[in-house]
Design an enzyme around this catalytic site. Structure first.
Site, mmCIF file in Angstrom:
data_model
loop_
_atom_site.group_PDB
_atom_site.id
_atom_site.type_symbol
_atom_site.label_atom_id
_atom_site.label_comp_id
_atom_site.label_asym_id
_atom_site.label_seq_id
_atom_site.Cartn_x
_atom_site.Cartn_y
_atom_site.Cartn_z
ATOM 1 N N HIS A 41 32.534 -2.644 49.024
ATOM 2 C CA HIS A 41 31.177 -3.146 49.073
ATOM 3 C C HIS A 41 30.011 -2.524 48.529
ATOM 4 O O HIS A 41 29.951 -2.019 47.828
ATOM 5 C CB HIS A 41 30.924 -2.972 50.670
ATOM 6 C CG HIS A 41 31.103 -2.178 50.846
ATOM 7 N ND1 HIS A 41 30.181 -1.139 50.837
ATOM 8 C CD2 HIS A 41 32.076 -1.093 51.998
ATOM 9 C CE1 HIS A 41 30.706 0.486 51.661
ATOM 10 N NE2 HIS A 41 31.809 0.515 52.104
ATOM 11 N N HIS A 44 28.738 0.679 47.307
ATOM 12 C CA HIS A 44 29.195 1.444 46.759
ATOM 13 C C HIS A 44 28.948 1.025 45.249
ATOM 14 O O HIS A 44 28.527 1.712 44.467
ATOM 15 C CB HIS A 44 30.894 1.052 46.836
ATOM 16 C CG HIS A 44 31.899 1.689 47.355
ATOM 17 N ND1 HIS A 44 32.556 0.736 48.677
ATOM 18 C CD2 HIS A 44 32.586 2.361 48.498
ATOM 19 C CE1 HIS A 44 33.153 1.414 50.162
ATOM 20 N NE2 HIS A 44 33.110 2.850 48.889
HETATM 21 P P1 AMP Z 1 34.477 5.836 50.494
HETATM 22 O O1 AMP Z 1 34.920 4.865 49.591
HETATM 23 O O2 AMP Z 1 34.051 5.309 52.189
HETATM 24 O O3 AMP Z 1 35.297 7.150 50.620
HETATM 25 O O4 AMP Z 1 33.425 6.008 49.227
HETATM 26 C C1 AMP Z 1 32.983 6.574 48.689
HETATM 27 C C2 AMP Z 1 31.327 6.507 47.991
HETATM 28 O O5 AMP Z 1 30.656 5.764 48.607
HETATM 29 C C3 AMP Z 1 31.347 7.619 48.767
HETATM 30 O O6 AMP Z 1 29.921 8.465 48.174
HETATM 31 C C4 AMP Z 1 30.410 7.276 49.688
HETATM 32 O O7 AMP Z 1 29.285 8.087 50.670
HETATM 33 C C5 AMP Z 1 29.745 6.164 49.441
HETATM 34 N N1 AMP Z 1 29.444 5.156 50.898
HETATM 35 C C6 AMP Z 1 29.670 4.279 51.334
HETATM 36 N N2 AMP Z 1 29.364 3.468 52.378
HETATM 37 C C7 AMP Z 1 28.964 3.360 51.445
HETATM 38 C C8 AMP Z 1 26.945 3.206 51.866
HETATM 39 N N3 AMP Z 1 27.198 1.892 53.125
HETATM 40 N N4 AMP Z 1 25.585 3.054 51.497
HETATM 41 C C9 AMP Z 1 25.440 4.090 50.501
HETATM 42 N N5 AMP Z 1 26.915 4.749 49.721
HETATM 43 C C10 AMP Z 1 28.229 4.052 50.469
#
Ligand code: AMP
Length: 290
Positions: A41, A44
């Site tokens: 999203h 990311h």
């Molecule tokens: P995930 O796919 O949920 O493991 O997240 C991958 C990376 O994206 C991690 O470093 C998360 O902290 C970051 N991330 C997830 N959601 C957000 C968001 N809303 N804003 C900024 N970074 C995000």
């Protein structure tokens, strides 16, 4: 436009990703890395955009890491759509997507885990035993495979960011961890892959997290300094919305993650709550001088 031009090549093996990164590194390029679990999203995308601006070659990994899910968590139903994810990576001008099979990251017979003590004790660590051990283990492995100069992490997962920073410092891994601000929808809801699980009414209830964070900041702006008083405001916000069940609310030093009794500087307010079966987290660094 042919479909092939809308997606990026997806590499699946360790030798393939190592080979892809070898040439830009040999040419002296800065390698940026954005580790994700997919379900991509705009949050990311913001990490990729930052990596694109600061690096010569941008690697995005998409790996739903079984080691960071508990037995009753959502590993099997976690969103998986590699076509849509690789299209988003292409739009953000990433250079390559690494989407390994589980066996590529955890070869049969592997015995090594990486664990950061202390920082993983409270907050999410208290409710997700083994979660951060899974996170640090996969990050250590991915860092060793990709060998990036910089890896980009969202502040949305604040405790994870601090735990990974600690691991990299303690193991003297030669890369920079770059924190990136939380991206939110217009109404304040922090973007999360898990938001895809929410019905429209659940989504309304999910806004309680953001409302609680803002209400706490408003209390601090009015002069509240006592942690118990601020947490009472947070609990009150959840009491008003029974469809959102608070799991924890904690005030911590944003650098050390030590518990805070009185606010006398920027202070992390971290929340986890359930909306139906969906567990959501959010946080805000409260500013006494705001
Ligand atoms: P995930 O796919 O949920 O493991 O997240 C991958 C990376 O994206 C991690 O470093 C998360 O902290 C970051 N991330 C997830 N959601 C957000 C968001 N809303 N804003 C900024 N970074 C995000």
């Amino acid at each position: 436009v042919p479909a092939a031009t809308q997606r990026l090549a997806v590499l699946r093996t360790v030798p393939d990703i190592r080979a892809a990164v070898a040439a830009p590194r040999a040419a002296g390029g800065r390698i940026g890395f954005v580790p994700t679990m997919g379900g991509l999203h705009a949050g990311h995308a913001s990490l990729m955009c930052r990596a694109r601006a600061e690096c010569d070659f941008v690697v995005v990994s998409i790996f739903v890491n079984p080691a960071q899910f508990g037995p009753r968590e959502d590993y099997t139903k976690y969103p998986r759509d590699l076509d849509a994810d690789s299209a988003l990576c292409k739009r953000e001008c990433a250079d390559v997507v690494f989407a390994p099979e589980v066996e590529a990251i955890y070869p049969p017979g592997d015995k090594t885990r990486v664990e950061v003590a202390g920082l993983t004790d409270g907050m999410c660590g208290a409710f997700r035993p083994g979660h951060f051990r899974g996170v640090t283990t996969v990050c250590a492995r991915l860092f060793n495979i990709v060998l990036p100069d910089a890896a980009y992490f969202g502040e949305k997962d604040y405790q994870q960011l601090k735990v990974v920073e600690r691991m990299v410092a303690d193991l003297q891994m030669p890369l920079a961890i770059i924190p990136c601000p939380t991206v939110r929808d217009d109404d304040g809801l922090a973007l999360s892959s898990r938001n895809a699980y929410l019905s429209p009414s659940d989504r309304q209830a999910a806004l309680t997290l953001w409302r609680a964070l803002q209400t706490a900041q408003a209390a601090v702006t009015r002069g509240a300094r006592d942690a118990a008083a601020i947490l009472k405001v947070v609990h009150g916000t959840f009491t008003a919305e029974p469809a959102a069940r608070l799991q924890y609310a904690e005030l911590r030093n944003p650098e050390t993650l030590q518990s805070v009794e009185r606010i006398d500087g920027p202070t992390l307010l971290a929340l986890a709550a359930f909306v139906g079966e969906v567990r959501l987290i959010d946080n805000l660094v409260l500013q006494p001088d705001a």
